[in-house]
Design a protein around this motif. Sequence first.
Motif, PDB file in Angstrom:
ATOM      1  N   TRP A 163       3.172 -18.074  -8.767  1.00  0.00           N
ATOM      2  CA  TRP A 163       2.250 -17.283  -8.081  1.00  0.00           C
ATOM      3  C   TRP A 163       1.000 -16.974  -8.670  1.00  0.00           C
ATOM      4  O   TRP A 163       0.092 -16.351  -8.262  1.00  0.00           O
ATOM      5  N   ASN A 164       1.166 -17.348 -10.130  1.00  0.00           N
ATOM      6  CA  ASN A 164      -0.113 -17.206 -10.820  1.00  0.00           C
ATOM      7  C   ASN A 164      -0.550 -15.371 -11.019  1.00  0.00           C
ATOM      8  O   ASN A 164      -1.500 -15.467 -10.512  1.00  0.00           O
ATOM      9  N   LYS A 165       0.256 -14.812 -11.154  1.00  0.00           N
ATOM     10  CA  LYS A 165       0.141 -13.500 -11.171  1.00  0.00           C
ATOM     11  C   LYS A 165       0.498 -12.776 -12.388  1.00  0.00           C
ATOM     12  O   LYS A 165       1.284 -13.201 -13.392  1.00  0.00           O
ATOM     13  N   PRO A 166      -0.551 -11.883 -12.815  1.00  0.00           N
ATOM     14  CA  PRO A 166      -0.226 -11.246 -14.326  1.00  0.00           C
ATOM     15  C   PRO A 166       1.137 -10.448 -14.202  1.00  0.00           C
ATOM     16  O   PRO A 166       1.470 -10.221 -12.991  1.00  0.00           O
ATOM     17  N   VAL A 226       9.699 -16.238 -13.940  1.00  0.00           N
ATOM     18  CA  VAL A 226       9.434 -17.353 -13.024  1.00  0.00           C
ATOM     19  C   VAL A 226       8.438 -17.165 -11.985  1.00  0.00           C
ATOM     20  O   VAL A 226       7.649 -18.162 -11.373  1.00  0.00           O
ATOM     21  N   PHE A 227       8.567 -16.103 -11.236  1.00  0.00           N
ATOM     22  CA  PHE A 227       8.062 -16.020  -9.643  1.00  0.00           C
ATOM     23  C   PHE A 227       6.584 -15.695 -10.531  1.00  0.00           C
ATOM     24  O   PHE A 227       5.524 -16.062  -9.609  1.00  0.00           O
ATOM     25  N   HIS A 243       5.669 -19.638 -20.916  1.00  0.00           N
ATOM     26  CA  HIS A 243       4.088 -20.076 -21.062  1.00  0.00           C
ATOM     27  C   HIS A 243       3.325 -18.907 -20.067  1.00  0.00           C
ATOM     28  O   HIS A 243       2.239 -19.378 -19.400  1.00  0.00           O
ATOM     29  N   ILE A 244       3.540 -17.751 -20.431  1.00  0.00           N
ATOM     30  CA  ILE A 244       2.858 -16.869 -19.596  1.00  0.00           C
ATOM     31  C   ILE A 244       1.991 -16.041 -20.586  1.00  0.00           C
ATOM     32  O   ILE A 244       2.497 -15.689 -21.790  1.00  0.00           O
ATOM     33  N   GLU A 299       7.072 -12.803   0.371  1.00  0.00           N
ATOM     34  CA  GLU A 299       6.591 -12.617   1.754  1.00  0.00           C
ATOM     35  C   GLU A 299       5.094 -11.886   1.712  1.00  0.00           C
ATOM     36  O   GLU A 299       4.189 -11.890   2.537  1.00  0.00           O
ATOM     37  N   HIS A 300       4.921 -11.136   0.571  1.00  0.00           N
ATOM     38  CA  HIS A 300       3.763 -10.163   0.497  1.00  0.00           C
ATOM     39  C   HIS A 300       2.998 -10.390  -0.969  1.00  0.00           C
ATOM     40  O   HIS A 300       2.432  -9.752  -1.473  1.00  0.00           O
ATOM     41  N   VAL A 301       3.043 -11.973  -1.287  1.00  0.00           N
ATOM     42  CA  VAL A 301       2.237 -12.253  -2.434  1.00  0.00           C
ATOM     43  C   VAL A 301       0.777 -11.871  -2.705  1.00  0.00           C
ATOM     44  O   VAL A 301       0.299 -11.352  -3.480  1.00  0.00           O
ATOM     45  N   GLU A 302       0.329 -12.104  -1.238  1.00  0.00           N
ATOM     46  CA  GLU A 302      -1.203 -11.931  -1.197  1.00  0.00           C
ATOM     47  C   GLU A 302      -1.570 -10.550  -1.231  1.00  0.00           C
ATOM     48  O   GLU A 302      -2.791 -10.121  -1.481  1.00  0.00           O
ATOM     49  N   ASP A 303      -0.730  -9.602  -1.223  1.00  0.00           N
ATOM     50  CA  ASP A 303      -1.074  -8.391  -1.297  1.00  0.00           C
ATOM     51  C   ASP A 303      -0.814  -7.751  -2.601  1.00  0.00           C
ATOM     52  O   ASP A 303      -1.017  -6.434  -2.645  1.00  0.00           O
ATOM     53  N   MET A 304      -0.381  -8.388  -3.283  1.00  0.00           N
ATOM     54  CA  MET A 304      -0.040  -7.761  -4.857  1.00  0.00           C
ATOM     55  C   MET A 304      -0.937  -8.281  -5.968  1.00  0.00           C
ATOM     56  O   MET A 304      -1.480  -9.325  -5.557  1.00  0.00           O
ATOM     57  N   VAL A 305      -1.384  -7.380  -6.746  1.00  0.00           N
ATOM     58  CA  VAL A 305      -2.225  -7.767  -7.921  1.00  0.00           C
ATOM     59  C   VAL A 305      -1.487  -8.075  -9.229  1.00  0.00           C
ATOM     60  O   VAL A 305      -2.155  -8.838 -10.013  1.00  0.00           O
TER      61      VAL A 305
END
Length: 259
Positions: free
Chosen positions: A128-131, A123-124, A152-153, A85-91
């Motif tokens: 979400w293409n997050k480091p 996996v998450f 594959h990260i 729910e807060h993907v956009e808030d996280m770097v």
Amino acid sequence: MNRQVIDAHLHLDHYKENEIEQIIRDLSIESYPALISVSYHLQSCKQNLSLARKHSQVKPAFGFHPEQKLPTEQEQQSLFQWMEEHVEDMVAVGEIGLPYYTRKEAPALKIEGYISLLEQFLVFAKKWNKPVVLHAVYEDADLVCDLLEQHHIRNAHFHWFKGADPTIERMIRHGYLISVTPDVVYEPEIQALVKKYPLEKIMVETDGPWPFEGPFKGMMTHPRMIHESIKVIAEIKNEDLEGVYQQLYQNTINFYKLY
């Protein structure tokens, strides 16, 4: 030259409220444009999000620190639902990893549940293409490297890393980043790591409020300590100090996609 610094890993929510206010007050946005505040569990995630909404310099990462009892299945579901729910808030996804120090104290501790949880985080992060921000040292780092390869990260940050030369070489081959704490000022092991690791793959951190020894003994851990770290890194690398400042800053900007 404006020596800009980014603390690439600290637990801002673990400081006392007056200490948080002091740290933010001490740091001009021009010189300290960002602090990557990693999370310990769901409540920590929520606190870091609150701090980020209050202070523009705070860039939160959400995750579950491995050096604690595993969350229940329900707690895991709640955490991942909240993170989604807060993907956009996280770097980034972090802090995540394996419980190396806990297992040293309790060798009977089973690691399988921690590996399973870590895989869920990977996996998450991939979805979400997050480091990812990793707590993985010594032999645990090899296990984590295996998982990163399987999923594959490539955007992986091993904070306060310590490990054997073959592991270091493996991490360098894959382009993983490390970050160095103020103990580089007085710890030969960390100084040796800095000498081996490419400057373009290094960041700097405090891991605050974790305390340090040497010239920092008895002091509250503060992002300003990073200036001493950078001086030592420049000496080890035999590089121009201003260039090292710029490289470390740019490494962090690029890895966390801050601007």
